[in-house]
Design a protein around this motif. Structure first.
Motif: not given
Length: 79
Positions: A35, A39, A70
């Protein structure tokens, strides 16, 4: 420069890790590392002698910082 998979280090002194090694090193799931790639936290991988994507220790540290930032931002918005 060829990547020495037994040591994770190249002649230039830089440490390089596969996605599985990053997961083990950071204590995160392999899917989490994938991921990070999606991203844009992990970009511009090199390839080892087996064609696997490898990332430097610096890249991994920067990706982990961005992921933490984040998460913190999302918690502020949600909370």
């Amino acid at each position: 420069m060829p990547h020495d998979t037994s040591l994770g280090r190249e002649a230039d002194g830089e440490w390089w890790f596969t996605i599985r090694e990053i997961a083990a090193f950071t204590g995160r799931a392999v899917q989490t590392i994938y991921s990070w790639e999606r991203r844009g936290h992990l970009t511009q991988p090199r390839r080892d002698d087996r064609g696997r994507r490898i990332y430097s220790q610096r890249q991994v540290a920067a990706a982990e910082r961005r992921a933490r930032q984040n998460t913190t931002a999302v918690r502020r918005i949600a909370g």
